[in-house]
Design a protein around this motif. Structure first.
Motif, short mmCIF file in Angstrom:
data_model
loop_
_atom_site.label_atom_id
_atom_site.label_comp_id
_atom_site.label_asym_id
_atom_site.label_seq_id
_atom_site.Cartn_x
_atom_site.Cartn_y
_atom_site.Cartn_z
N TYR A 1 -32.13 53.93 22.21
CA TYR A 1 -31.10 53.43 23.12
C TYR A 1 -31.61 53.46 24.57
O TYR A 1 -31.42 52.51 25.33
CB TYR A 1 -29.83 54.30 23.04
N HIS B 1 -16.34 51.13 27.26
CA HIS B 1 -17.30 51.29 26.16
C HIS B 1 -18.52 52.11 26.59
O HIS B 1 -19.65 51.82 26.22
CB HIS B 1 -17.74 49.92 25.62
N GLU C 1 -22.27 51.15 25.15
CA GLU C 1 -22.20 50.70 23.75
C GLU C 1 -22.85 49.33 23.54
O GLU C 1 -23.66 49.15 22.63
CB GLU C 1 -20.75 50.65 23.29
N GLU C 2 -22.50 48.37 24.36
CA GLU C 2 -22.99 47.00 24.13
C GLU C 2 -24.50 46.91 24.32
O GLU C 2 -25.22 46.33 23.51
CB GLU C 2 -22.29 46.01 25.06
N ILE D 1 -26.14 50.47 21.69
CA ILE D 1 -25.83 50.53 20.25
C ILE D 1 -25.81 49.14 19.63
O ILE D 1 -26.46 48.89 18.61
CB ILE D 1 -24.48 51.25 20.05
N ARG D 2 -25.06 48.23 20.24
CA ARG D 2 -24.94 46.88 19.66
C ARG D 2 -26.24 46.10 19.76
O ARG D 2 -26.51 45.22 18.96
CB ARG D 2 -23.80 46.11 20.31
N ARG D 3 -27.06 46.45 20.75
CA ARG D 3 -28.33 45.73 20.93
C ARG D 3 -29.28 45.95 19.76
O ARG D 3 -30.03 45.06 19.39
CB ARG D 3 -28.98 46.15 22.25
N GLU E 1 -28.17 47.06 16.70
CA GLU E 1 -27.45 47.04 15.42
C GLU E 1 -27.91 45.90 14.50
O GLU E 1 -28.25 46.13 13.33
CB GLU E 1 -25.94 46.94 15.65
N ASP E 2 -27.90 44.68 14.99
CA ASP E 2 -28.25 43.55 14.13
C ASP E 2 -29.68 43.68 13.60
O ASP E 2 -29.95 43.37 12.43
CB ASP E 2 -28.10 42.22 14.88
N THR F 1 -24.68 57.70 15.43
CA THR F 1 -23.91 56.45 15.43
C THR F 1 -24.50 55.48 14.43
O THR F 1 -23.77 54.84 13.66
CB THR F 1 -23.93 55.83 16.84
N THR F 2 -25.83 55.36 14.41
CA THR F 2 -26.47 54.43 13.49
C THR F 2 -26.23 54.84 12.04
O THR F 2 -26.05 53.99 11.16
CB THR F 2 -27.99 54.34 13.77
N ILE G 1 -22.89 53.62 11.21
CA ILE G 1 -22.93 52.17 10.99
C ILE G 1 -23.46 51.87 9.59
O ILE G 1 -22.93 51.01 8.87
CB ILE G 1 -23.79 51.48 12.07
#
Length: 202
Positions: free
Chosen positions: A78, A107, A118-119, A122-124, A126-127, A190-191, A194
């Motif tokens: 992160y 967030h 978060e964006e 984490i979201r970066r 995630e995909d 967190t991962t 997910i």
């Protein structure tokens, strides 16, 4: 002996300072004798940017294995991809409920005095990591959590998002060395949550 070592040797004479010097000298002798060291990471050490020192120790073969929480595993990544979006909250001990809620509404995930966005963090990733999980699942492959993170780094898929020099990422150094790792408490991350959610939802 370098400048810092000389300073410490002269000034760190008693109590906890002396105990630290004893440990440092024992560590130096341990490595000089050809022995190996496992570092155990708990707490928010990656968020505290431990990579600034640990990464170089790994590259110099002064650390030979790591046991860390799932949170420390992910939080170094992160920091690598979202460092510029982190926010520090120096007065975190005195935050009101409303101030905590305001951080949540933005967030920002607070870890003591540091907020992980978060964006951008984490979201970066995630995909990218979900894609690795899916490919492994389709191929019937089982891997340890850190192996997916190593693959993410080695693939270069996140490089365009790097916001610190990867030389300051202990995870990048560990991936370079293919360092043995143990990640107990994957559900601590967190991962990991997910991953569990994706398994439940299919």
């Amino acid at each position: 002996m370098g400048h810092l070592s000389r300073f410490m040797d002269h000034h760190y004479r008693h109590f906890n300072a002396a105990a630290m010097m004893d440990a440092a000298k024992a560590y130096r002798a341990h490595i000089a004798a050809g022995r190996q060291l496992l570092v155990s990471l708990a707490g928010a050490m990656s968020t505290a940017e431990l990579g600034l020192s640990l990464a170089e120790m790994i590259r110099q073969d002064k650390v030979h294995a790591i046991s860390c929480t799932g949170a420390n595993l992910e939080e170094d990544l992160y920091n690598l991809v979202a460092h510029d979006h982190y926010e520090r909250v120096p007065n975190y001990r005195n935050l009101s409920d409303a101030e905590e809620q305001a951080l949540l509404d933005r967030h920002l995930n607070r870890v003591t005095d540091t907020c992980i966005p978060e964006e951008e963090a984490i979201r970066r990733i995630e995909d990218a990591i979900v894609a690795l999980w899916q490919r492994a699942g389709e191929a019937g492959e089982a891997r340890f959590p850190h192996e997916y993170f190593f693959e993410l780094i080695r693939s270069g898929v996140l490089e365009e998002h790097y916001q610190i020099d990867p030389k300051d990422s202990w995870l990048a150094a560990a991936a370079e060395k293919n360092l043995p790792m143990v990640v107990p408490g994957w559900e601590d991350s967190t991962t990991g949550n997910i991953f569990a959610a994706r398994v439940i939802t299919g």
